[in-house]
Enzyme design. Structure first.
Site, mmCIF file in Angstrom:
data_model
loop_
_atom_site.group_PDB
_atom_site.id
_atom_site.type_symbol
_atom_site.label_atom_id
_atom_site.label_comp_id
_atom_site.label_asym_id
_atom_site.label_seq_id
_atom_site.Cartn_x
_atom_site.Cartn_y
_atom_site.Cartn_z
ATOM 1 N N HIS A 286 0.832 -1.207 0.000
ATOM 2 C CA HIS A 286 0.000 0.000 0.000
ATOM 3 C C HIS A 286 0.860 1.248 0.000
ATOM 4 C CE1 HIS A 286 0.438 0.971 4.362
ATOM 5 N NE2 HIS A 286 0.419 -0.338 4.553
ATOM 6 N N ASP B 274 -0.210 4.427 0.982
ATOM 7 C CA ASP B 274 -0.468 5.454 2.003
ATOM 8 C C ASP B 274 0.302 5.179 3.290
ATOM 9 O OD1 ASP B 274 -2.213 3.204 2.340
ATOM 10 O OD2 ASP B 274 -3.436 4.360 3.717
ATOM 11 N N GLU C 78 -4.961 2.096 2.772
ATOM 12 C CA GLU C 78 -4.894 0.926 3.653
ATOM 13 C C GLU C 78 -5.003 1.334 5.112
ATOM 14 O OE1 GLU C 78 -3.307 -2.170 6.226
ATOM 15 O OE2 GLU C 78 -2.464 -0.183 5.944
HETATM 16 ZN ZN LIG Z 1 0.826 -1.170 6.409
#
Ligand SMILES: [Zn+2]
Length: 415
Positions: free
Chosen positions: A95, A97, A162
């Site tokens: 992910h 973010d 996420e």
């Molecule tokens: Zn993570």
């Protein structure tokens, strides 16, 4: 396997590249709107260019509409190589973010400018989840640079959101594009693990984030009898909630820690001055619940404790669910992804990995809910979300070798 040795040597030569990738990725601040950011666009664009340069058969940006974000969407990327080979795909999902740095005074350096100290890279996001992306990406790069051909299709997925629920990340991708994934695929989420690189996470606890709002009556601090102190209520409630740990005390050794956890975490600012009794207090609790319990049971107990305290102190207490993710069917410890990963780890480090359960909250749960077996694995020190978050270059390189072995796995044990 001389070809694998070749690739491993190439990966060892990527030390500077790991640092440089981490530097750039960390500088492109990917905070979602809930965390005061505008989204993951800049970082995702950089990642997209890296993937494009490896000549994928498919590279797609999936835009999850989010009017709060830059340009009204959150960016997700999906790329695949070796399409012509057919058969199960090895997917690695990371992910983009990050979580905010938190209290800056606890950091020894600027969270968004990586600091390198010997083998350690320090900065927000370097472990969570750039470690996962960098290792899975460099594995593929090493294979291609060494002139080796893939033996099975390989895909990399980089999702947004996420850290704040995945509504605009994997959850959206699976709702709208589940066709990319099949239940015989091998799905790895390098967003959890241990320092030895021996933990393959196959099961998760349920997650429940609760918001408690205590309402009393504000007044001057010199005349407390004229008001109702909500902070006093919050303090009492926090202590009363400790009861949850005793009431729901089942233990399961698949998990670490083996019990359910109920932790008060964030508290919102109340009054700005010292001589006012606060009329409202809000705090939050993070619960990680063993699959043995239903989330409803916990919720009902929390509400009961809250109303007891409210009644006793003459305060109004409201309990709201901020986030809830019920535990899903675990990935079988016998699943092909677990076996192939175990084999690759053994090949690279000589260690025996084992399937385990954790506190939850990785995006793997969304795959499992969709009937897709996924395993969470990486070699990390668990500094995620902390000040001075760091990753070790040697671990990134080791994990890259494991991914390379996996990408080039001959497919034994794969259904
Ligand atoms: Zn993570």
């Amino acid at each position: 396997m001389p070809e694998l040795t070749n690739i491993f040597e190439r990966i060892e030569g990527y030390r500077d590249e790991v640092t440089e990738l981490q530097r750039v990725l960390t500088s492109k601040i990917a905070l979602g709107p809930e965390n005061g950011g505008s989204g993951e666009h800049e970082k995702t664009q950089f990642i997209g260019a890296l993937l494009e340069a490896l000549g994928p058969d498919m590279l797609k940006e999936i835009k999850a509409p989010d009017e709060r974000a830059l340009d009204g969407y959150r960016p997700n990327l999906i790329a695949r190589w070796g399409d012509a080979l057919g058969g199960p795909v090895v997917w690695v999902l990371s992910h983009s973010d990050i979580v905010p740095p938190g209290d800056l005074s606890l950091w020894d350096s600027d969270p968004y400018r990586v600091k390198v100290k010997d083998d350690r890279i320090i900065g927000r996001g370097v472990e969570d989840n750039q470690h996962g992306f960098v290792s899975s990406y460099l594995a593929l790069k090493a294979i291609f640079e060494s002139g080796r051909k893939l033996v099975r299709p390989v895909g990399l997925v980089v999702v947004a959101d996420e850290e704040t629920g995945s509504d605009y990340g994997l959850s959206y991708v699976l709702k709208n594009h589940q066709k990319f994934f099949e239940d015989h695929d091998l799905i790895i989420v390098p967003d959890g693990g241990n320092e030895e690189g021996t933990m393959i996470e196959v099961a998760e606890k349920s997650m429940l984030w609760l918001k408690f709002t205590i309402t009393g009556r504000q007044c001057h601090a010199s005349t407390p009898h004229k008001g109702k102190n909500s902070l006093f209520g919050a303090a009492n409630l926090i202590l009363a909630l400790k009861r949850l740990g005793q009431e729901f005390k089942l233990s399961d050794d698949l998990f670490s820690p083996p019990v359910s956890t109920f932790e008060p975490t964030k508290i919102e600012a109340n009054v700005p001055n010292i001589n006012t009794i606060p009329g409202r207090n809000t705090f939050y609790m993070d619960c990680r619940i063993l699959p043995d319990y239903r989330v409803e049971e916990i919720l009902a107990e929390c509400k009961e404790i809250a109303s007891d305290i409210g009644a006793r102190l003459g305060l109004e207490v409201q309990v709201d669910i901020v986030y809830r993710q019920d535990a899903t069917e675990p990935t079988s410890p016998e699943a092909p992804v677990v076996k192939a990963l175990t084999r690759a780890i053994k090949k690279v480090t000589g260690k025996d990995a084992r399937p385990m359960g954790i506190g939850g909250g990785t995006v793997a749960a969304f795959f499992r809910k969709a009937g897709l077996p996924a395993a969470v694995w990486s070699t990390i020190s668990d500094s995620a979300h902390q000040p001075n978050e760091y990753c070790l270059i040697k671990n990134v390189l080791t994990d890259a070798k494991v991914f390379a072995s996996l990408y080039l796995d001959d497919g034994r044990d794969i259904a």
